[in-house]
Design a protein around this motif. Structure first.
Motif, PDB file in Angstrom:
ATOM      1  N   ASP A 202      43.217  41.186  40.096  1.00  0.00           N
ATOM      2  CA  ASP A 202      42.620  42.158  39.173  1.00  0.00           C
ATOM      3  C   ASP A 202      43.713  42.876  38.382  1.00  0.00           C
ATOM      4  OD1 ASP A 202      39.982  41.646  40.082  1.00  0.00           O
ATOM      5  OD2 ASP A 202      40.406  42.857  41.869  1.00  0.00           O
ATOM      6  N   ARG A 203      43.375  43.206  37.155  1.00  0.00           N
ATOM      7  CA  ARG A 203      44.314  43.912  36.295  1.00  0.00           C
ATOM      8  C   ARG A 203      44.568  45.318  36.826  1.00  0.00           C
ATOM      9  NH1 ARG A 203      46.255  42.429  31.952  1.00  0.00           N
ATOM     10  NH2 ARG A 203      44.702  40.779  31.680  1.00  0.00           N
ATOM     11  N   SER A 204      45.818  45.756  36.708  1.00  0.00           N
ATOM     12  CA  SER A 204      46.223  47.042  37.259  1.00  0.00           C
ATOM     13  C   SER A 204      45.933  48.188  36.286  1.00  0.00           C
ATOM     14  CB  SER A 204      47.715  47.023  37.585  1.00  0.00           C
ATOM     15  OG  SER A 204      48.167  48.312  37.943  1.00  0.00           O
ATOM     16  N   ALA A 205      45.262  49.226  36.814  1.00  0.00           N
ATOM     17  CA  ALA A 205      45.046  50.429  36.013  1.00  0.00           C
ATOM     18  C   ALA A 205      46.334  51.239  35.899  1.00  0.00           C
ATOM     19  CB  ALA A 205      43.948  51.279  36.649  1.00  0.00           C
ATOM     20  N   ALA A 206      47.293  50.974  36.805  1.00  0.00           N
ATOM     21  CA  ALA A 206      48.547  51.729  36.787  1.00  0.00           C
ATOM     22  C   ALA A 206      49.515  51.237  35.713  1.00  0.00           C
ATOM     23  CB  ALA A 206      49.217  51.634  38.160  1.00  0.00           C
ATOM     24  N   MET A 207      49.232  50.053  35.122  1.00  0.00           N
ATOM     25  CA  MET A 207      50.129  49.495  34.096  1.00  0.00           C
ATOM     26  C   MET A 207      49.328  49.093  32.859  1.00  0.00           C
ATOM     27  SD  MET A 207      52.792  47.274  36.471  1.00  0.00           S
ATOM     28  CE  MET A 207      51.557  46.665  37.627  1.00  0.00           C
ATOM     29  N   PRO A 208      48.712  50.076  32.184  1.00  0.00           N
ATOM     30  CA  PRO A 208      47.902  49.744  31.007  1.00  0.00           C
ATOM     31  C   PRO A 208      48.716  49.172  29.855  1.00  0.00           C
ATOM     32  CG  PRO A 208      48.236  52.117  31.174  1.00  0.00           C
ATOM     33  CD  PRO A 208      48.741  51.533  32.449  1.00  0.00           C
ATOM     34  N   TRP A 209      50.018  49.355  29.898  1.00  0.00           N
ATOM     35  CA  TRP A 209      50.894  48.847  28.826  1.00  0.00           C
ATOM     36  C   TRP A 209      51.068  47.323  28.906  1.00  0.00           C
ATOM     37  CZ3 TRP A 209      54.640  46.628  31.732  1.00  0.00           C
ATOM     38  CH2 TRP A 209      54.927  47.201  32.969  1.00  0.00           C
ATOM     39  N   TYR A 210      50.699  46.727  30.019  1.00  0.00           N
ATOM     40  CA  TYR A 210      50.839  45.275  30.162  1.00  0.00           C
ATOM     41  C   TYR A 210      49.520  44.596  29.827  1.00  0.00           C
ATOM     42  CZ  TYR A 210      51.302  40.659  32.295  1.00  0.00           C
ATOM     43  OH  TYR A 210      51.304  39.304  32.502  1.00  0.00           O
ATOM     44  N   GLN A 211      49.534  43.675  28.858  1.00  0.00           N
ATOM     45  CA  GLN A 211      48.329  43.009  28.390  1.00  0.00           C
ATOM     46  C   GLN A 211      48.315  41.510  28.690  1.00  0.00           C
ATOM     47  OE1 GLN A 211      45.713  44.747  27.074  1.00  0.00           O
ATOM     48  NE2 GLN A 211      46.991  46.517  27.663  1.00  0.00           N
ATOM     49  N   GLY A 212      49.303  41.029  29.433  1.00  0.00           N
ATOM     50  CA  GLY A 212      49.368  39.608  29.742  1.00  0.00           C
ATOM     51  C   GLY A 212      48.479  39.236  30.912  1.00  0.00           C
ATOM     52  N   PRO A 213      48.589  37.998  31.388  1.00  0.00           N
ATOM     53  CA  PRO A 213      47.737  37.537  32.481  1.00  0.00           C
ATOM     54  C   PRO A 213      48.148  38.118  33.821  1.00  0.00           C
ATOM     55  CG  PRO A 213      49.331  35.848  31.923  1.00  0.00           C
ATOM     56  CD  PRO A 213      49.495  36.938  30.902  1.00  0.00           C
ATOM     57  N   THR A 214      47.195  38.156  34.749  1.00  0.00           N
ATOM     58  CA  THR A 214      47.523  38.448  36.138  1.00  0.00           C
ATOM     59  C   THR A 214      48.188  37.209  36.743  1.00  0.00           C
ATOM     60  OG1 THR A 214      45.402  37.624  36.946  1.00  0.00           O
ATOM     61  CG2 THR A 214      45.512  39.967  36.312  1.00  0.00           C
ATOM     62  N   VAL A 215      48.586  37.316  37.995  1.00  0.00           N
ATOM     63  CA  VAL A 215      49.242  36.178  38.637  1.00  0.00           C
ATOM     64  C   VAL A 215      48.299  34.977  38.706  1.00  0.00           C
ATOM     65  CG1 VAL A 215      50.277  35.324  40.773  1.00  0.00           C
ATOM     66  CG2 VAL A 215      50.820  37.620  39.963  1.00  0.00           C
ATOM     67  N   THR A 216      47.066  35.195  39.136  1.00  0.00           N
ATOM     68  CA  THR A 216      46.150  34.059  39.241  1.00  0.00           C
ATOM     69  C   THR A 216      45.814  33.493  37.871  1.00  0.00           C
ATOM     70  OG1 THR A 216      44.300  35.636  39.329  1.00  0.00           O
ATOM     71  CG2 THR A 216      45.131  34.771  41.430  1.00  0.00           C
ATOM     72  N   GLN A 217      45.713  34.349  36.867  1.00  0.00           N
ATOM     73  CA  GLN A 217      45.455  33.844  35.523  1.00  0.00           C
ATOM     74  C   GLN A 217      46.639  33.018  35.011  1.00  0.00           C
ATOM     75  OE1 GLN A 217      44.579  37.556  33.556  1.00  0.00           O
ATOM     76  NE2 GLN A 217      42.367  37.200  33.628  1.00  0.00           N
ATOM     77  N   ALA A 218      47.858  33.466  35.303  1.00  0.00           N
ATOM     78  CA  ALA A 218      49.043  32.700  34.903  1.00  0.00           C
ATOM     79  C   ALA A 218      49.064  31.338  35.583  1.00  0.00           C
ATOM     80  CB  ALA A 218      50.313  33.488  35.245  1.00  0.00           C
ATOM     81  N   LEU A 219      48.663  31.305  36.851  1.00  0.00           N
ATOM     82  CA  LEU A 219      48.600  30.023  37.558  1.00  0.00           C
ATOM     83  C   LEU A 219      47.525  29.125  36.968  1.00  0.00           C
ATOM     84  CD1 LEU A 219      49.052  31.189  41.263  1.00  0.00           C
ATOM     85  CD2 LEU A 219      50.706  29.948  39.850  1.00  0.00           C
ATOM     86  N   ASP A 220      46.393  29.706  36.614  1.00  0.00           N
ATOM     87  CA  ASP A 220      45.315  28.906  36.030  1.00  0.00           C
ATOM     88  C   ASP A 220      45.710  28.297  34.696  1.00  0.00           C
ATOM     89  OD1 ASP A 220      43.594  29.294  38.117  1.00  0.00           O
ATOM     90  OD2 ASP A 220      42.408  30.867  37.159  1.00  0.00           O
ATOM     91  N   LEU A 221      46.682  28.894  34.032  1.00  0.00           N
ATOM     92  CA  LEU A 221      47.148  28.359  32.751  1.00  0.00           C
ATOM     93  C   LEU A 221      48.131  27.206  32.917  1.00  0.00           C
ATOM     94  CD1 LEU A 221      47.580  31.734  30.847  1.00  0.00           C
ATOM     95  CD2 LEU A 221      45.917  29.960  30.319  1.00  0.00           C
TER      96      LEU A 221
END
Length: 638
Positions: A202-221
């Protein structure tokens, strides 16, 4: 999970074949914690596992760690380190994954290498507070060494760095620069807190400045490696049998598909024939097509000589042919691998004698330290150059892993395993293939010997080879001037001039370099047959290319090594090319990013790093006087 990232699909799992990934990084940067989170947060944990680990931790008076989900060994829990590769599965909405958690502790790096060699993608974990450590760089280099090109970087422990964007950008910039310098482009760099679960699934609410994929999304790519059947046809010949008046060529199809009627190419003999039949024992009906993974027997529509070790392919997707190539190896021998030593290489079904031409880089698996040395100790990992006595059919590992790997044998023992890279070396197939037909050589009515008598000297090709800046052109022009002054028929062929005309259509890739030298060799031969002394000034970095010119010109060929080391040539840098190459503006630059193979038995060696131009010219004139003078009186009597 955000649906804004392309390729990060939702819903039921689409694929059934797992993507194998390896997780590497400096010790204590949180690899096992990341894996534990991946298993838990994707819902891949067996029922009751989490509760059992928490209960065990409480019983031992230890605080719960996500890493305990992965660290299966008692010793690991006691010592707080991972000592063996561990394989475990999890799945996302897109597909299943097989994780190889590879140890980062220096005592267990051999296990890491074993695990990483089986992976198709990698996660490189870096501590946001500690930043890029030396071992982080070495692990990145090891991924490059093993041919893994799909690499995502995870900057972990962002909670310890206050979730600060500035710190993340600093670490991201450093690792991107380093990986770029070794030819690895990370697909994504993801800021995470594995302990807190930020940006894992899940995307982190603590790092709203980051708009890239999460780890699992990066793996899915990441792309799945192609199935064996999707790769070009490769059928290593196991044996040839005579059966019922038929010659059956037998072997196992390593990749691709074969059909009756296909035109096949047999490498390295370069003979072709069509498939007349596919022989299948016990088949109820004739077999028309067969795929990778199956053993097969085939007959051909014509009788050609085929032997064990040849590689069968389709004509339009043939393997490389070369007698020299780079290899990335893991050394197991008790005696060190050393330059000049000879081994037996087993490649598919073939066995070939090879020699270690060069040891380029050695990685000590005790601490992954890189060094320049002439030998590789037991359990070392290295980049080397191998040369065989004959031309072999090979594939790059990155193009076809099934025929791009080999083992080395010494005294019946396997002493090393490796993968093949053709980086910096040309495909020699084109040099050995004659396309023209119905062509007949026309012989002049004036013999070459008659031209020698008229010119009062023999003709030939004086081939100056050496690094850029060694002084080849300077010496060639000075030699031409002096020989012309003395009455010789002489002409210089220089690389820059040739590339303005004859080779204007060629670039500087290894294949284009080889074709350029072939053209110059053919032209030089014609000049020499016309009675002229041809002086050429070409880097001609590949020994095989110069040997090919020697075959073209025969006894007319004289190889002169204009010798100077890279440091000397770079200090001269008359055209500013070394500076551009160091800045990355010139690719495949000899001596920097492409190899130069020194002659083994040149007719003359001139060391311009220690000899002046006048001294060098004097040596060349002495050579011409000794090799190109004819006895006109004796010739007239004959």
């Amino acid at each position: 999970m955000s649906d804004s990232i392309p390729g990060a699909t939702q819903g039921a799992t689409q694929g059934t074949t797992p993507l194998t990934i390896v997780i590497v990084g400096h010790v204590d940067h949180g690899k096992s914690t990341l894996v534990g989170r991946l298993i838990h947060d994707t819902g891949s944990m067996p029922d009751g596992k989490l509760e059992a680990i928490k209960a065990m931790s409480e019983k031992r008076g230890m605080p719960f760690e996500w890493a305990f989900l992965l660290d299966a060994f008692q010793a690991e829990r006691d010592q707080g380190i991972t000592i063996d590769t561990t394989q475990i599965q999890f799945k996302t909405a897109k597909r299943p994954y097989l994780i190889i958690d590879a140890p980062g502790h220096k005592e267990f790096l051999k296990n890491m290498i074993t695990g990483a060699a089986a992976a198709s993608a990698a996660l490189l974990v870096i501590d946001a507070v500690d930043g890029v450590q030396e071992q982080s760089r070495r692990h990145g280099y090891l991924l490059h060494l093993l041919g893994i090109r799909q690499v995502a970087v995870v900057v972990n422990k962002m909670d310890m760095a206050g979730y600060g964007e500035a710190r993340f950008r600093a670490v991201e910039g450093e690792i991107r620069r380093y990986l770029g310098s070794i030819g690895v482009t990370p697909s994504h760099v993801v800021p995470v807190s594995a302990r807190e679960g930020d940006n894992i699934v899940d995307r982190s609410a603590a790092m709203p400045w980051y708009q890239g994929p999460t780890v699992t999304q990066a793996l899915d790519l990441c792309a799945m490696p192609p199935e064996a059947v999707e790769l070009p046809l490769r059928l290593p010949v196991q044996d040839v049998y005579k059966f019922d008046q038929r010659r059956i060529i037998a072997g196992r199809i390593e990749s691709g598909t074969l059909k009756v009627g296909d035109t096949l190419l047999f490498s390295p003999s370069n003979k072709t024939a069509r498939v007349a039949s596919i022989e299948a024992w016990g088949a109820g009906a004739p077999v028309r097509q067969i795929e990778a993974g199956k053993s097969v027997g085939i007959t051909l529509d014509e009788q050609i000589f085929v032997e064990r070790g040849q590689i069968v392919s389709h004509v339009d997707s043939a393997p490389f042919e070369s007698n020299v190539f780079r290899a990335r190896i893991f050394w197991l021998g008790h005696a060190p691998l050393a330059r000049g030593k000879q081994y037996k290489m087993k490649l598919a079904t073939g066995e070939f004698p090879v020699e270690v031409q060069q040891v380029e880089t050695v990685i000590d698996v005790a601490d992954l330290a890189a060094g320049q040395t002439s030998q590789v100790e037991r359990n070392g990992v290295a980049e080397i150059v191998l040369r065989s006595r004959s031309v072999l059919a090979v594939d790059e590992f990155t193009g076809n892993p099934r025929t791009g790997r080999f083992v080395l044998v010494e005294s019946y023992d396997i002493v090393g395993g490796g993968i093949i890279s053709m980086q910096g070396y040309p495909d020699q197939r084109a040099q050995r293939t004659v396309v023209s037909t119905n062509i007949h050589e026309v012989e002049s009515r004036v013999s070459m010997e008659d031209r020698w008598l008229k010119n009062h000297h023999k003709s030939g090709v004086i081939w100056l080879t050496g690094l850029s800046g060694a002084g080849k052109t300077t010496l060639a022009l000075a030699l031409e001037h002096e020989l012309h002054r003395r009455g010789y028929q002489v002409y210089v062929l220089d690389g820059d001039n040739i590339r303005h005309g004859l080779s204007a259509d060629l670039g500087f890739s290894p294949d284009d370099r080889a074709e350029n030298i072939r053209r110059v060799g053919e032209v030089s031969k014609l000049f020499a047959q016309a009675g002229t002394i041809v002086v050429t000034a070409f880097i001609s970095p590949y020994r095989a290319d110069r040997d090919h010119v020697r075959e073209i010109a025969g006894d007319l060929f004289h190889e002169i090594h204009v010798k100077a080391d890279v440091a000397t040539c770079e200090s001269r840098d008359p055209k500013g090319l070394y500076k551009k190459a160091r800045a990355g503006q010139i690719k495949d630059f000899t001596g920097i990013s492409a190899p130069y193979e020194e002659p083994e038995a040149a007719e003359l060696v001139i060391d311009t790093s220690t000899q002046s131009i006048d001294q060098s010219i004097a040596l060349l004139l002495d050579y011409v006087g000794a090799r190109f003078t004819i006895d006109t009186k004796q010739a007239a009597k004959g």
